[in-house]
Design an enzyme around this catalytic site. Structure first.
Site: not given
Ligand code: ADP
Length: 499
Positions: A264, A398
């Site tokens: 993840e 990000e």
């Protein structure tokens, strides 16, 4: 107890907290064989803090042997016992919730109110997977009348879990609970920035009756993690962290062994706001939007950091968001009313401040670098950019900090285009009152988890049983819920032919 007394007590409880950072292997705290350490500072005060042992490849090896031996015991334990032990662990996590919350508070600067809630969520994961132990059904495949094919979920063996610092207890529970419920043994390596709660949970697991060696915790950074990644006697790797580290891990595994992985990684998540939402409770809506972006100071891979707003209400929404930022003021995480703490460490603070300073093609509307805040510590307040094209560095990368970009869109198609204009695909939010749009849009968005009309906080509270799988550069493998439990199992078929 008054609020002031309570805050004094959080400070004194933190000062009296026992902080044993020694790794826990085969049921015992061990003093490191090497004298390599990582020096840490308290993010809320910049004062020097814990000294973390860096476990060597040799120590990783000892932990792997312990986990391998314990596997014979744990994987064959009657299901009822496995279930009761994990249930007991959930209880112990709750009984010790203040201690665990304070640990996360002093290590990563989490506001105490959030930390307490996160421990509850972690306990809920342990309790959910304790209950799941005897509910994972296999299948019988269609077969001729003279044979039978049975498919069973078997444990994989020794699982290495690498967790990040942003949600220490939740990330540990999300990986350790299903691993153990499936009958695996575990070597957990928490982030070098958040070791205390992981170590304490492993101690509580022993107290709950988990046999020695079933849950081991090694400490250290990339090198220690890599020793786990490459170890030939580890049967599965589960990782949450940045996309770059995820790529490095895949290369490292490819060069050494074959093992299944669950990765993840990062995200750059949109929230799409349609004008129909502005008919009522604008205040609640704006707080929901900010919450979705700024939860945990934006240090969450599912932070909805790109707000896409229907053009005709852009100004109204942008103004309301700017005004609402004053309700999120950075302050001391040990005060019970604090809802916005410091960034978790100096590295993250420097990265965020640099990204704000270097932002191109976007207008800085609220500058968190100058927000009122405590004198010392890694504080940066909510930061808002207007990005009229959605192409600025602040929208494309990000940031992993309290930074929200706001971009207008003309119509639904334009919104989807902007939303999917990223390599990532963890999460998204759609704010609309139009029921059919609320059903239609999620299918068009490249995201593993789409919330409709819910902030991240509300969605988390709505149930811990949901499963999702990332898209694109955000990784792969299902986490959460019953399907998430299956990730930690291997499917075995037994074919029996009648004589
Ligand atoms: P974050 O910044 O969110 O913590 P990282 O990707 O840096 O994300 O780290 C996530 C976890 O992976 C941490 O436990 C970290 O120590 C570990 N880690 C970092 N680099 C490596 C690596 N090269 N190999 C294995 N583990 C690593």
């Amino acid at each position: 107890m008054s609020a002031i007394e309570k805050d004094l007590s959080w400070h004194s409880k933190a000062a009296n907290l026992k902080t044993d950072v020694k790794p826990l292997i085969a049921g015992k705290r061990i003093s490191s064989l090497s004298d390599v350490h990582i020096e840490r500072v308290n993010p809320a005060t910049d004062a020097s803090g814990l000294k973390i042992q860096v476990c060597s490849a040799e120590e990783v090896d000892i932990a792997v042997s312990a986990a391998n031996s314990a596997y014979q015991v744990w994987s064959t334990l009657p299901l009822m016992q496995r279930k009761m032990i994990l249930g007991k662990l959930a209880e112990l996590v709750m009984q010790n919730h203040e201690e665990l919350a304070l640990m996360d508070c002093i290590e990563v600067g989490k506001p105490i109110s959030s930390a307490l809630m996160e421990v509850q969520i972690a306990a809920a994961f342990f309790s959910y997977y304790a209950e799941a132990v005897d509910k994972l059904y296999g299948r019988t495949a269609p077969s001729d009348s003279d044979s039978i094919e049975i498919q069973k979920h078997m444990p994989r063996g020794v699982v290495a879990a690498l967790t990040p610092w942003n949600f220490p207890v939740i990330n540990v529970a999300l990986k350790v609970a299903p691993s153990l419920a499936a009958g695996n043994t575990v070597i957990l390596k928490p982030s070098e920035y958040s070791v205390l709660s992981a170590l304490r949970i492993a101690e509580l697991a022993l107290e709950a009756g988990i046999p020695e060696g079933v849950l081991n915790v090694v400490t250290g950074a990339a090198e220690t993690g890599n020793a786990l990644v490459q170890h030939k006697d580890i049967n599965m790797l589960t990782f949450t962290g940045s996309t770059n580290t995820g790529k490095r891990i895949m290369q490292s595994i490819g060069a050494s062994t074959i093992k299944p992985m669950l990765l993840e990684c990062g995200g750059n998540n949109p929230q799409l706001l349609f004008a129909d939402m502005l008919d009522s409770d604008i205040q609640g809506l704006i707080m929901g939007i900010l919450q979705s972006a700024m939860m945990n100071q934006g240090q969450v891979c599912v932070a909805r950091s790109r707000l896409l707003v229907e053009e005709r209400v852009f100004d109204k929404v942008a103004d309301a968001i700017r005004d609402a930022c004053q309700h999120l003021q950075p302050s001391d995480p040990l005060l019970s009313e604090t809802n916005f703490g410091p960034l978790a460490n100096r590295m993250q603070y420097d990265k965020v401040v640099q990204a704000i300073g270097e932002a191109k093609n976007a207008e800085l509307i609220v500058d968190g670098r100058t927000a009122p805040r405590p004198d010392r510590g890694f504080y940066c307040g909510p930061t808002i950019f207007h990005d009229m094209t959605g192409q600025s560095s602040i929208s494309k990368e990000e940031i992993f900090g309290p930074v929200l970009s706001i971009t207008p869109f003309k119509d639904e198609q334009g919104a989807i285009q902007l939303a999917n204009d990223t390599n990532y695909g963890l999460a998204a939010t759609v704010w609309t009152k139009d029921l059919s749009r609320g059903h239609r849009l999620p299918q068009l968005l490249n995201a593993g988890w789409v919330a409709v009309n819910a902030s991240t906080k509300q969605s988390m509270g709505a149930g811990i049983a949901h499963s999702h799988e990332p898209y694109g550069q955000s990784g792969f493998g299902v986490e959460g819920g019953m399907t998430g439990l299956e990730s930690y199992c291997r499917l075995q078929t037994t074919s029996i032919t009648h004589g």
